[in-house]
Design a protein around this motif. Structure first.
Motif, PDB file in Angstrom:
ATOM      1  N   ALA A 219      43.699  66.194  76.764  1.00 51.43           N
ATOM      2  CA  ALA A 219      42.259  66.086  76.537  1.00 51.43           C
ATOM      3  C   ALA A 219      41.640  65.799  77.899  1.00 51.43           C
ATOM      4  O   ALA A 219      41.976  64.809  78.544  1.00 51.43           O
ATOM      5  N   ASN A 220      40.758  66.677  78.353  1.00 48.26           N
ATOM      6  CA  ASN A 220      40.220  66.598  79.711  1.00 48.26           C
ATOM      7  C   ASN A 220      38.787  66.081  79.715  1.00 48.26           C
ATOM      8  O   ASN A 220      37.927  66.596  78.989  1.00 48.26           O
ATOM      9  N   ILE A 221      38.551  65.091  80.551  1.00 45.72           N
ATOM     10  CA  ILE A 221      37.216  64.533  80.727  1.00 45.72           C
ATOM     11  C   ILE A 221      36.825  64.715  82.189  1.00 45.72           C
ATOM     12  O   ILE A 221      37.549  64.287  83.093  1.00 45.72           O
ATOM     13  N   VAL A 222      35.715  65.374  82.427  1.00 44.39           N
ATOM     14  CA  VAL A 222      35.209  65.556  83.787  1.00 44.39           C
ATOM     15  C   VAL A 222      34.469  64.286  84.192  1.00 44.39           C
ATOM     16  O   VAL A 222      33.569  63.834  83.489  1.00 44.39           O
ATOM     17  N   LEU A 223      34.858  63.700  85.314  1.00 43.53           N
ATOM     18  CA  LEU A 223      34.231  62.477  85.800  1.00 43.53           C
ATOM     19  C   LEU A 223      33.104  62.825  86.766  1.00 43.53           C
ATOM     20  O   LEU A 223      33.280  63.659  87.659  1.00 43.53           O
ATOM     21  N   GLN A 224      31.968  62.174  86.593  1.00 44.33           N
ATOM     22  CA  GLN A 224      30.808  62.474  87.427  1.00 44.33           C
ATOM     23  C   GLN A 224      30.901  61.832  88.807  1.00 44.33           C
ATOM     24  O   GLN A 224      30.265  62.284  89.759  1.00 44.33           O
ATOM     25  N   LYS A 225      31.695  60.770  88.928  1.00 48.46           N
ATOM     26  CA  LYS A 225      31.839  60.056  90.191  1.00 48.46           C
ATOM     27  C   LYS A 225      33.319  59.865  90.522  1.00 48.46           C
ATOM     28  O   LYS A 225      34.169  59.866  89.640  1.00 48.46           O
ATOM     29  N   ARG A 226      33.611  59.682  91.802  1.00 50.77           N
ATOM     30  CA  ARG A 226      34.988  59.396  92.190  1.00 50.77           C
ATOM     31  C   ARG A 226      35.419  58.082  91.549  1.00 50.77           C
ATOM     32  O   ARG A 226      34.751  57.062  91.706  1.00 50.77           O
ATOM     33  N   PRO A 227      36.544  58.089  90.828  1.00 51.36           N
ATOM     34  CA  PRO A 227      36.929  56.878  90.108  1.00 51.36           C
ATOM     35  C   PRO A 227      37.559  55.834  91.010  1.00 51.36           C
ATOM     36  O   PRO A 227      38.247  56.155  91.987  1.00 51.36           O
ATOM     37  N   ALA A 228      37.342  54.566  90.664  1.00 48.68           N
ATOM     38  CA  ALA A 228      37.956  53.471  91.410  1.00 48.68           C
ATOM     39  C   ALA A 228      39.444  53.390  91.125  1.00 48.68           C
ATOM     40  O   ALA A 228      40.218  52.904  91.952  1.00 48.68           O
ATOM     41  N   LEU A 229      39.852  53.846  89.963  1.00 43.92           N
ATOM     42  CA  LEU A 229      41.245  53.819  89.546  1.00 43.92           C
ATOM     43  C   LEU A 229      41.802  55.236  89.571  1.00 43.92           C
ATOM     44  O   LEU A 229      41.205  56.145  88.991  1.00 43.92           O
ATOM     45  N   THR A 230      42.925  55.444  90.245  1.00 45.02           N
ATOM     46  CA  THR A 230      43.565  56.752  90.266  1.00 45.02           C
ATOM     47  C   THR A 230      45.064  56.591  90.046  1.00 45.02           C
ATOM     48  O   THR A 230      45.642  55.544  90.325  1.00 45.02           O
ATOM     49  N   GLY A 231      45.693  57.660  89.559  1.00 42.43           N
ATOM     50  CA  GLY A 231      47.123  57.644  89.351  1.00 42.43           C
ATOM     51  C   GLY A 231      47.492  58.084  87.952  1.00 42.43           C
ATOM     52  O   GLY A 231      46.672  58.639  87.211  1.00 42.43           O
ATOM     53  N   VAL A 232      48.746  57.823  87.593  1.00 45.02           N
ATOM     54  CA  VAL A 232      49.262  58.161  86.268  1.00 45.02           C
ATOM     55  C   VAL A 232      49.563  56.855  85.540  1.00 45.02           C
ATOM     56  O   VAL A 232      50.208  55.954  86.094  1.00 45.02           O
ATOM     57  N   ASP A 277      53.048  62.458  70.608  1.00 40.91           N
ATOM     58  CA  ASP A 277      53.366  62.724  69.201  1.00 40.91           C
ATOM     59  C   ASP A 277      52.110  62.849  68.342  1.00 40.91           C
ATOM     60  O   ASP A 277      52.012  62.291  67.244  1.00 40.91           O
ATOM     61  N   TRP A 278      51.145  63.592  68.857  1.00 44.91           N
ATOM     62  CA  TRP A 278      49.877  63.784  68.130  1.00 44.91           C
ATOM     63  C   TRP A 278      49.402  65.202  68.376  1.00 44.91           C
ATOM     64  O   TRP A 278      49.534  65.746  69.471  1.00 44.91           O
ATOM     65  N   THR A 279      48.850  65.814  67.355  1.00 40.10           N
ATOM     66  CA  THR A 279      48.247  67.139  67.500  1.00 40.10           C
ATOM     67  C   THR A 279      46.867  67.128  66.864  1.00 40.10           C
ATOM     68  O   THR A 279      46.612  66.397  65.906  1.00 40.10           O
ATOM     69  N   GLY A 280      45.975  67.929  67.388  1.00 39.99           N
ATOM     70  CA  GLY A 280      44.628  67.999  66.848  1.00 39.99           C
ATOM     71  C   GLY A 280      43.680  68.573  67.877  1.00 39.99           C
ATOM     72  O   GLY A 280      44.048  68.810  69.034  1.00 39.99           O
ATOM     73  N   ASP A 281      42.452  68.780  67.468  1.00 39.40           N
ATOM     74  CA  ASP A 281      41.427  69.370  68.334  1.00 39.40           C
ATOM     75  C   ASP A 281      40.404  68.299  68.695  1.00 39.40           C
ATOM     76  O   ASP A 281      39.728  67.754  67.824  1.00 39.40           O
ATOM     77  N   LEU A 282      40.289  68.002  69.989  1.00 38.77           N
ATOM     78  CA  LEU A 282      39.362  66.971  70.451  1.00 38.77           C
ATOM     79  C   LEU A 282      38.212  67.550  71.272  1.00 38.77           C
ATOM     80  O   LEU A 282      37.378  66.797  71.775  1.00 38.77           O
ATOM     81  N   TYR A 283      38.139  68.856  71.399  1.00 38.90           N
ATOM     82  CA  TYR A 283      37.098  69.451  72.238  1.00 38.90           C
ATOM     83  C   TYR A 283      35.702  69.030  71.779  1.00 38.90           C
ATOM     84  O   TYR A 283      35.364  69.101  70.601  1.00 38.90           O
TER      85      TYR A 283
END
Length: 330
Positions: A219-232, A277-283
């Motif tokens: 599920a992809n969210i476009v961020l409007q600003k550079r985030p303070a937190l990055t990584g995995v 372990d989840w499937t579905g449409d979140l668009y």
């Protein structure tokens, strides 16, 4: 609580018909120090019948205006600030556009135009480091002096109060300190300063659907600003109209393997979440993502195949984490 961007609107004029008690700042993170300011506004408003209780924020934040891409990463965007402030008994979040016109406005004009004429200010609570006006000439002493003038028809002015510094573990609570903890992967320590676990809120958008081709749909969210937190990170996700949290793994950052350096120099940032372990449409749906444990820093890989292999390892690590923490939120 409502959001306003223009104090000349009919809604804003009705809201401030009996003046306002306000605080002003970036409120990036709405951390314990910010929360103390908001609580003080509520307390002080009791002395001013009918006065609107207002928090004033800037968009973009001043450092973003002056420093551009070199500005500190965002802890919260405007929507997240609005959500975080819903828990306080405020009437309004006033988003003040920070632009060249505001930057060049003198300290006197800022107080006169924005606070007095715009909001009918009766009382202002500010942080101990607040500055304003052209060349940051405005200060607490300037506000206190200005507020003693006869600004309103009844001959009154406005009061000003500097909030005491809020500390935790002997250090000042600040957005800068939280960003430093984020950089070191210290999510629990950051949560202590925020007063809650760190979360991001966003609407899922259509992406390149690369995740589907490598066995890890996101599920992809476009961020409007550079985030303070990055990584995995190991994360958990709350879906729309649900109190249930779902275990997940997420990448937040610039996707350096997929999005190579752009010719125009532009940089875009994303939050990509894979629900385990989840499937579905979140668009098109709004989801809330809570960050629980850092797995690794964001990295650029030489090929999509290498990225695919690393994502498989990240998913395995996240599953192991959530299996161990299965009863953590019961």
């Amino acid at each position: 609580m409502i959001l306003i961007r223009d104090t000349t609107s009919d809604l804003a004029r009705r809201l401030t018909a009996h003046g306002s008690v306000a605080t002003i700042g970036n409120f990036d993170g709405v951390h314990l120090g910010h929360q103390a300011l908001l609580k003080r506004v509520i307390d002080r408003a009791e002395a001013f019948a009918g006065a609107a209780r207002i928090a004033i924020v800037f968009e973009p934040q001043p450092k973003e205006f002056f420093e551009g891409p070199r500005a500190p990463g965002r802890i919260m965007d405007l929507r997240e600030k609005f959500q975080a402030m819903q828990g306080f008994d405020l009437d309004c979040l006033y988003c003040l556009p920070f632009n060249r016109s505001l930057q060049q406005r003198s300290a006197n004009d800022f107080v006169s135009d924005v606070l007095v004429k715009g909001l009918g200010l009766k009382y202002l609570v500010i942080g101990d480091d607040f500055r304003y006006g052209s060349d940051r000439a405005g200060s607490f002493s300037h506000l206190a002096s200005y507020g003693q003038k006869a600004l309103y028809p009844d001959g009154s002015g406005f009061g000003v109060e500097a909030s005491e510094t809020i500390t935790h573990a002997g250090q000042r609570v600040s957005s800068t300190r939280i960003r430093s903890l984020f950089a070191n992967g210290q999510l629990d320590a950051a949560a202590a300063l925020l007063g809650r676990s760190y979360r991001k809120l966003g609407r899922v958008s259509f992406g390149r659907q690369l995740g589907r081709t490598i066995g890890a749909p996101t599920a992809n969210i476009v961020l409007q600003k550079r985030p303070a937190l990055t990584g995995v990170f190991c994360t958990r996700v709350r879906l729309p109209d649900s109190a249930t949290w779902h275990a997940a793994v997420a990448n937040i950052g610039s996707r350096p393997t997929v999005d190579k350096a752009r010719a125009d120099g532009a940089q875009h940032y994303y939050l990509e979440v894979h629900l385990l372990d989840w499937t579905g449409d979140l668009y098109g749906k709004m989801i809330e993502v809570e960050f629980c444990k850092k797995l690794r820093s964001e990295a650029a890989f030489d090929s999509i195949e290498q990225l695919k292999q690393q994502i498989a390892l990240d998913i395995a690590s996240a599953k192991a984490y959530w299996k161990q923490a299965a009863n953590c939120y019961e």
